[in-house]
Design an enzyme around this catalytic site. Sequence first.
Site, PDB file in Angstrom:
ATOM      1  N   GLU A 165       0.837  -1.206   0.000  1.00  0.00           N
ATOM      2  CA  GLU A 165       0.000   0.000   0.000  1.00  0.00           C
ATOM      3  C   GLU A 165       0.874   1.259   0.000  1.00  0.00           C
ATOM      4  O   GLU A 165       2.050   1.213   0.376  1.00  0.00           O
ATOM      5  CB  GLU A 165      -0.873   0.017   1.263  1.00  0.00           C
ATOM      6  CG  GLU A 165      -2.301  -0.418   1.027  1.00  0.00           C
ATOM      7  CD  GLU A 165      -3.134   0.563   0.214  1.00  0.00           C
ATOM      8  OE1 GLU A 165      -2.576   1.393  -0.524  1.00  0.00           O
ATOM      9  OE2 GLU A 165      -4.371   0.495   0.330  1.00  0.00           O
ATOM     10  N   ASP A 166       0.275   2.369  -0.374  1.00  0.00           N
ATOM     11  CA  ASP A 166       1.007   3.639  -0.288  1.00  0.00           C
ATOM     12  C   ASP A 166       0.849   4.276   1.089  1.00  0.00           C
ATOM     13  O   ASP A 166       1.786   4.857   1.620  1.00  0.00           O
ATOM     14  CB  ASP A 166       0.565   4.619  -1.385  1.00  0.00           C
ATOM     15  CG  ASP A 166      -0.934   4.849  -1.417  1.00  0.00           C
ATOM     16  OD1 ASP A 166      -1.688   4.022  -0.851  1.00  0.00           O
ATOM     17  OD2 ASP A 166      -1.374   5.847  -2.002  1.00  0.00           O
ATOM     18  N   ASP A 178      -4.182   5.111   6.543  1.00  0.00           N
ATOM     19  CA  ASP A 178      -4.805   6.329   7.060  1.00  0.00           C
ATOM     20  C   ASP A 178      -5.767   5.896   8.170  1.00  0.00           C
ATOM     21  O   ASP A 178      -5.344   5.596   9.281  1.00  0.00           O
ATOM     22  CB  ASP A 178      -5.493   7.017   5.872  1.00  0.00           C
ATOM     23  CG  ASP A 178      -5.820   8.469   6.111  1.00  0.00           C
ATOM     24  OD1 ASP A 178      -5.879   8.879   7.276  1.00  0.00           O
ATOM     25  OD2 ASP A 178      -6.032   9.201   5.137  1.00  0.00           O
ATOM     26  N   PHE A 181      -1.902  16.446   4.423  1.00  0.00           N
ATOM     27  CA  PHE A 181      -2.317  15.811   3.170  1.00  0.00           C
ATOM     28  C   PHE A 181      -1.138  15.787   2.205  1.00  0.00           C
ATOM     29  O   PHE A 181      -0.552  16.822   1.908  1.00  0.00           O
ATOM     30  CB  PHE A 181      -3.505  16.566   2.562  1.00  0.00           C
ATOM     31  CG  PHE A 181      -4.110  15.804   1.424  1.00  0.00           C
ATOM     32  CD1 PHE A 181      -4.965  14.737   1.665  1.00  0.00           C
ATOM     33  CD2 PHE A 181      -3.807  16.140   0.109  1.00  0.00           C
ATOM     34  CE1 PHE A 181      -5.503  14.010   0.616  1.00  0.00           C
ATOM     35  CE2 PHE A 181      -4.346  15.414  -0.944  1.00  0.00           C
ATOM     36  CZ  PHE A 181      -5.196  14.346  -0.691  1.00  0.00           C
ATOM     37  N   ASP A 197      -2.357  10.898  -4.901  1.00  0.00           N
ATOM     38  CA  ASP A 197      -3.005  11.937  -5.708  1.00  0.00           C
ATOM     39  C   ASP A 197      -3.815  12.929  -4.884  1.00  0.00           C
ATOM     40  O   ASP A 197      -4.166  12.670  -3.723  1.00  0.00           O
ATOM     41  CB  ASP A 197      -3.962  11.293  -6.710  1.00  0.00           C
ATOM     42  CG  ASP A 197      -5.255  10.801  -6.039  1.00  0.00           C
ATOM     43  OD1 ASP A 197      -5.154  10.035  -5.050  1.00  0.00           O
ATOM     44  OD2 ASP A 197      -6.345  11.201  -6.468  1.00  0.00           O
ATOM     45  N   ARG A 210       0.332  12.249  -9.060  1.00  0.00           N
ATOM     46  CA  ARG A 210       0.847  10.898  -8.802  1.00  0.00           C
ATOM     47  C   ARG A 210       2.250  10.723  -9.390  1.00  0.00           C
ATOM     48  O   ARG A 210       3.022   9.894  -8.927  1.00  0.00           O
ATOM     49  CB  ARG A 210      -0.080   9.841  -9.424  1.00  0.00           C
ATOM     50  CG  ARG A 210      -1.451   9.727  -8.754  1.00  0.00           C
ATOM     51  CD  ARG A 210      -2.117   8.433  -9.220  1.00  0.00           C
ATOM     52  NE  ARG A 210      -3.546   8.401  -9.001  1.00  0.00           N
ATOM     53  CZ  ARG A 210      -4.135   7.931  -7.908  1.00  0.00           C
ATOM     54  NH1 ARG A 210      -3.407   7.500  -6.907  1.00  0.00           N
ATOM     55  NH2 ARG A 210      -5.452   7.912  -7.808  1.00  0.00           N
TER      56      ARG A 210
HETATM   57  C1  PRP Z   1      -6.001   5.508  -0.426  1.00  0.00           C
HETATM   58  C2  PRP Z   1      -4.753   4.693  -0.164  1.00  0.00           C
HETATM   59  C3  PRP Z   1      -5.259   3.525   0.621  1.00  0.00           C
HETATM   60  C4  PRP Z   1      -6.411   4.113   1.398  1.00  0.00           C
HETATM   61  C5  PRP Z   1      -5.962   4.403   2.794  1.00  0.00           C
HETATM   62  O1  PRP Z   1      -6.638   4.992  -1.542  1.00  0.00           O
HETATM   63  O2  PRP Z   1      -4.154   4.276  -1.374  1.00  0.00           O
HETATM   64  O3  PRP Z   1      -5.734   2.494  -0.208  1.00  0.00           O
HETATM   65  O4  PRP Z   1      -6.788   5.339   0.747  1.00  0.00           O
HETATM   66  O5  PRP Z   1      -7.007   4.966   3.529  1.00  0.00           O
HETATM   67  P1  PRP Z   1      -7.672   4.271   4.799  1.00  0.00           P
HETATM   68  O6  PRP Z   1      -6.556   3.751   5.667  1.00  0.00           O
HETATM   69  O7  PRP Z   1      -8.417   5.422   5.427  1.00  0.00           O
HETATM   70  O8  PRP Z   1      -8.578   3.196   4.324  1.00  0.00           O
HETATM   71  P2  PRP Z   1      -7.669   5.827  -2.427  1.00  0.00           P
HETATM   72  O9  PRP Z   1      -9.055   5.338  -2.118  1.00  0.00           O
HETATM   73  O10 PRP Z   1      -7.408   7.300  -2.310  1.00  0.00           O
HETATM   74  O11 PRP Z   1      -7.325   5.314  -3.899  1.00  0.00           O
HETATM   75  P3  PRP Z   1      -5.987   5.458  -4.778  1.00  0.00           P
HETATM   76  O12 PRP Z   1      -4.956   4.542  -4.163  1.00  0.00           O
HETATM   77  O13 PRP Z   1      -6.400   5.007  -6.124  1.00  0.00           O
HETATM   78  O14 PRP Z   1      -5.549   6.914  -4.744  1.00  0.00           O
END
Ligand code: PRP
Length: 179
Positions: free
Chosen positions: A99-100, A103, A152, A159, A165
Site C-alpha cells: 500500500e502507499d 490512514d 495531506f 493523488d 501521482r
Molecule cells: C487511499 C490509499 C489507501 C487508502 C488508505 O486509496 O491508497 O488504499 O486510501 O485509507 P484508509 O486507511 O483510510 O482506508 P484511495 O481510495 O485514495 O485510492 P488510490 O490509491 O487510487 O488513490
Amino acid sequence: MKYRDIEKVLISADQINKRTDEIAKQITEDLKGEDVVMICILRGATLFFADLVRKVDTSVNFDFMEVSSYGSGTASSGEVRIIKDISTPIENKNVLIVEDIIDSGHTLSYLKRILKQRNPKSIKIASLLDKPERRETDIKGDYVGFVIPNVFVVGYGLDYDEKYRNLPDVCVLKPEVYA
Ligand code: PRP
C-alpha cells in the site's frame, strides 16, 4: 512545471529509495528464501510497488487489486468494496499486501480480512507511509517506510483529484489548491 502547486517536499525520492532498500532487505530476510505473492493496491501504491518488487531478493509473483471506500469527502466510511480482484490463487502462499498509505486503516483491515479467508500461508502488509493520528482500526503495517503527521500528501503515486501521482517525491500541496 509539475511542482507548481507544491509547497514543500516532505520525503525526497532519494530518501524513499534508501528506505525502500532497507524494507526490501528486511522482507527478503523474513521470507528466508520462500516465494511470495506481492499484491499492489491500485492506484496509489503503484510506484512504491514497482520499486519494492525489484529490490526483494526472492521469487516474486505479483498481482493487482483495486478497492474503493465509500465515504464523504476525504474521510473513509469504513465500507470497502472490491473493484478488481487478484487472479492469483493464494492458498498456502506467502502474501505481501503493498500500500502507499495507512490512514483510517479501513482499507487494509478489509483487505487483510478477505484475503485471510483464502487461507494463505502468511499475510503481511508493507506501506510506504503511515499516519497513525488518523487511525480508526487496530491495523498495523509489518513494514512501514515513514510515519508522517496528519498532513495531506501527494506524489510518488499519491493523488489529489487524480493529479500529482507522477511526482518523484512525497510532497505537501499549497493550501490554496484545496480552496
Ligand atoms: C487511499 C490509499 C489507501 C487508502 C488508505 O486509496 O491508497 O488504499 O486510501 O485509507 P484508509 O486507511 O483510510 O482506508 P484511495 O481510495 O485514495 O485510492 P488510490 O490509491 O487510487 O488513490
